[in-house]
Design a protein around this motif. Structure first.
Motif, PDB file in Angstrom:
ATOM      1  N   TYR A 134     -12.660  13.721 -20.567  1.00  0.00           N
ATOM      2  CA  TYR A 134     -11.585  14.543 -21.130  1.00  0.00           C
ATOM      3  C   TYR A 134     -10.362  14.564 -20.197  1.00  0.00           C
ATOM      4  CZ  TYR A 134     -15.398  15.989 -24.134  1.00  0.00           C
ATOM      5  OH  TYR A 134     -16.454  15.984 -25.007  1.00  0.00           O
ATOM      6  N   VAL A 135     -10.611  14.542 -18.901  1.00  0.00           N
ATOM      7  CA  VAL A 135      -9.496  14.443 -17.955  1.00  0.00           C
ATOM      8  C   VAL A 135      -8.811  13.090 -18.101  1.00  0.00           C
ATOM      9  CG1 VAL A 135      -8.852  14.467 -15.518  1.00  0.00           C
ATOM     10  CG2 VAL A 135     -10.586  16.060 -16.356  1.00  0.00           C
ATOM     11  N   VAL A 156      -6.521  13.187 -21.114  1.00  0.00           N
ATOM     12  CA  VAL A 156      -5.243  13.830 -20.819  1.00  0.00           C
ATOM     13  C   VAL A 156      -4.354  12.904 -19.994  1.00  0.00           C
ATOM     14  CG1 VAL A 156      -4.145  15.776 -19.640  1.00  0.00           C
ATOM     15  CG2 VAL A 156      -6.216  16.149 -20.991  1.00  0.00           C
ATOM     16  N   TYR A 157      -4.943  12.245 -19.019  1.00  0.00           N
ATOM     17  CA  TYR A 157      -4.182  11.326 -18.167  1.00  0.00           C
ATOM     18  C   TYR A 157      -3.568  10.198 -18.999  1.00  0.00           C
ATOM     19  CZ  TYR A 157      -3.343   7.577 -14.797  1.00  0.00           C
ATOM     20  OH  TYR A 157      -2.776   6.562 -14.075  1.00  0.00           O
TER      21      TYR A 157
END
Length: 376
Positions: free
Chosen positions: A355-356, A359-360
């Motif tokens: 999930y990170v 976003v990235y």
């Protein structure tokens, strides 16, 4: 490396040490003894080789980053004539202070045991890390890494490099599907339902009422393939050439296999290190590597867009399946056994890493990139 770039990393790692030392942050109690009493206790009755190694290894990166941060500050007042020795001393003092505080706090946690042996091993680990950083700096290895990074990666590579460095650690936490990071929907539903228990809002929760079936082999194959494909694509967004992409893809898939085997060995024993390597998994790994090779010449923004789609499909398929009872038993072994030092941190990495990355990637795609082509 920028002169002060290691300071944020050392601070972030110190926070990780605090998290790992005090997890699960519950059941605090006062034993009516001084927090430093553990310093004068005898040899602990129960200990394992894993515990001894973990206490050393856990503090090596802290000592390394602290010493490197101090060295890279340049001309430091009062210690300019011996900056390397000063860097080791500062790192060891900081690591000693942090370990002393953490062991003291563990006196108030029922699931943790403060130990002078742990404290001594933490200090030793900090010393090893600090000496290693100093030796690498004196030998020019840090400057070699900086030049290597400039040749292989684009200037804006720091975020992706951090995510790629965290990926193997995320894989250490047991996954229901090999390389299947981000399976959180079932646990999230259970947590929300428990939180809303005995409230009228529980009926509003869109819980899945049908009994979920385990992933069929084809779906498992797809999840494994995408799990191997995703870190390759993430690397492609920052690598400078097609040849380097090919090398990176092979290394990334091999590393994923090795870390997954290590996780299985830690969870079930060395004799079961390769038990997860079933036929669908083997085909999925090969398919993921083939997909990575087909994307070698695609521009960075194209790889980022493909990475976004791969993440969405991977998380969608993975979260349609429940965790098996055998997998739940494995998690309980991590929660209650010798891995409690790393359980909280590892599980958050395993849950949140994709999930990170999502976003990235969205942030990367929202910006213009000056050089979209990839040289051969």
């Amino acid at each position: 490396m920028h002169k002060t770039s290691a300071w944020p990393l050392s601070g972030a790692y110190a926070l990780l040490v605090v998290y790992a030392s005090l997890y699960p942050f519950s059941g605090w109690r006062n034993q009516q003894i001084p927090p430093w009493d553990f310093l004068f206790a005898g040899w602990p009755k129960y200990w394992t080789g894993f515990d001894l190694a973990a206490n050393v290894v856990g503090y090596i990166p802290l000592g390394f980053l602290l010493a490197l941060s101090f060295i890279r500050r340049g001309n430091v007042r009062y210690v300019a004539s011996h900056p390397n020795l000063a860097a080791i001393a500062v790192a060891v003092l900081a690591g000693t202070g942090l370990s002393l505080v953490m062991e003291g706090f563990q006196n108030y946690l029922p699931s943790r045991v403060a130990s002078n042996v742990d404290f001594g091993l933490n200090v030793f680990g900090t010393l090893l890390g600090a000496v290693t950083a100093t030796a690498l700096e004196v030998g020019g290895a840090i400057d070699h890494w900086s030049r290597f990074r400039e040749r292989w990666f684009i200037p804006e590579a720091r975020g992706a490099l951090v995510l790629l460095a965290l990926w193997p650690f995320a894989l250490l936490f047991p996954a229901a599907v090999p390389l299947g990071l981000g399976q959180v929907l079932e646990r999230l539903e259970e947590a929300i339902a428990e939180w809303l228990l005995e409230t009228p809002f529980l009926e509003w929760l869109p819980m899945r009422e049908i009994e979920l079936q385990p992933l069929v082999p084809a779906a498992e194959l797809l999840c494994v393939a995408l799990g191997a494909f995703i870190p390759c694509l993430l690397g492609y967004t920052i690598l400078r050439s097609v040849g380097r992409r090919a090398v990176f893809a092979v290394v990334a898939v091999a590393l994923g296999i090795a870390v997954t085997a290590l996780s299985a060995a830690l969870s079930w024993g060395p004799t079961h290190a390769w038990a997860w390597l079933s036929l669908p998994v083997r085909i999925g790994l090969l398919f993921g590597l083939v997909l990575a090779m087909l994307m070698l010449a695609v521009p960075r923004r194209g790889c980022a867009a493909m990475l976004l789609m791969a993440l969405v499909v991977h998380l969608s398929v993975l979260n349609q399946a429940p965790a098996s009872a055998y997998f739940t038993d494995t998690l309980q072994a991590w929660e209650q056994g010798r891995f409690i030092r790393f359980h909280g941190l590892a599980q958050w990495l395993g849950w949140l890493w994709p999930y990170v990355v999502l976003v990235y990637v969205l942030l990367r795609l929202s910006r213009r990139e000056a050089t979209p082509t990839i040289p051969a």
